[in-house]
Design a protein around this motif. Structure first.
Motif, short mmCIF file in Angstrom:
data_model
loop_
_atom_site.label_atom_id
_atom_site.label_comp_id
_atom_site.label_asym_id
_atom_site.label_seq_id
_atom_site.Cartn_x
_atom_site.Cartn_y
_atom_site.Cartn_z
N HIS A 142 -14.58 -4.09 -39.20
CA HIS A 142 -14.51 -2.92 -39.27
C HIS A 142 -15.98 -2.87 -39.17
CE1 HIS A 142 -14.29 -2.38 -43.98
NE2 HIS A 142 -13.21 -3.10 -43.52
N THR A 201 -3.95 -7.75 -30.12
CA THR A 201 -5.24 -7.19 -30.45
C THR A 201 -5.24 -5.54 -30.59
OG1 THR A 201 -6.13 -6.87 -28.38
CG2 THR A 201 -6.19 -9.15 -29.19
N ASP A 202 -6.13 -5.04 -31.44
CA ASP A 202 -5.81 -3.44 -31.55
C ASP A 202 -7.53 -3.01 -32.44
OD1 ASP A 202 -3.85 -1.35 -31.26
OD2 ASP A 202 -4.79 -1.17 -33.13
N LEU A 203 -7.44 -1.58 -31.07
CA LEU A 203 -8.79 -1.80 -31.66
C LEU A 203 -7.94 -0.04 -32.49
CD1 LEU A 203 -12.04 -1.12 -31.39
CD2 LEU A 203 -11.90 -0.14 -29.50
N CYS A 204 -8.93 0.55 -33.70
CA CYS A 204 -8.41 1.45 -33.78
C CYS A 204 -9.84 2.34 -34.64
CB CYS A 204 -8.11 1.56 -35.63
SG CYS A 204 -7.42 2.66 -35.46
N ALA A 233 -4.23 -1.06 -37.95
CA ALA A 233 -4.77 -2.32 -36.13
C ALA A 233 -4.03 -3.18 -36.63
CB ALA A 233 -5.94 -2.36 -35.90
N THR A 246 -10.78 -3.44 -35.83
CA THR A 246 -10.54 -3.82 -34.81
C THR A 246 -9.78 -5.61 -35.30
OG1 THR A 246 -11.04 -5.54 -32.42
CG2 THR A 246 -12.56 -5.61 -34.25
N THR A 247 -9.01 -6.29 -34.58
CA THR A 247 -8.23 -6.64 -35.03
C THR A 247 -7.96 -7.79 -33.89
OG1 THR A 247 -5.61 -5.62 -34.78
CG2 THR A 247 -7.15 -5.74 -36.91
N PHE A 254 -15.32 1.33 -36.31
CA PHE A 254 -13.95 1.39 -35.37
C PHE A 254 -13.53 0.04 -35.86
CE2 PHE A 254 -16.70 2.63 -31.61
CZ PHE A 254 -15.96 3.39 -31.15
N ALA A 258 -1.49 -5.76 -33.89
CA ALA A 258 -1.92 -6.31 -33.14
C ALA A 258 -0.76 -7.72 -33.06
CB ALA A 258 -3.16 -7.11 -33.78
#
Length: 116
Positions: free
Chosen positions: A103, A7-10, A47, A109-110, A107, A51
């Protein structure tokens, strides 16, 4: 069988500022097609790559440009991989990669799930 999850948050504004401060960075992180998109979509694609790297075990030597996020005709995001990223996918025996991108509210997110 699940091989990896990432996972990732940008923060979109922070991503935009980073690209403005470091000339040439966008060309190292994003493909030409990805760079043509809005900053929100660019952050989401960055992101997604983060991830995916996490789901693949974050091995060194993977190139950002060996992975591109595209949309299918149905609008579903998916990865197109080559080189170092494709080699890692093959090494792990991954057959399916699920990708979810969103998005909103500043933010991106993925989530990525890799299966074999």
């Amino acid at each position: 069988m699940i091989v990896g999850i990432g996972t990732d948050l940008c923060v979109i504004e922070r991503f935009k500022t980073m690209l403005e401060r470091r000339p040439g960075l966008a060309e190292r992180l994003l493909t030409e097609g990805e760079r043509a998109l809005s900053i929100e979509s660019q952050a989401a694609r960055f992101a997604a790559k983060e991830a995916l790297a996490k789901a693949l075990g974050s091995p060194g030597g993977m190139r950002w440009l060996d992975c591109e996020v595209i949309k299918t005709d149905d609008g579903e995001p998916r990865f197109v991989t080559s080189g170092s990223v494709a080699a890692r996918i093959e090494e792990l025996g991954i057959e399916t990669i699920h990708l979810s991108i969103s998005h909103d509210g500043g933010f991106a997110t993925t989530m990525v799930v890799c299966e074999r």
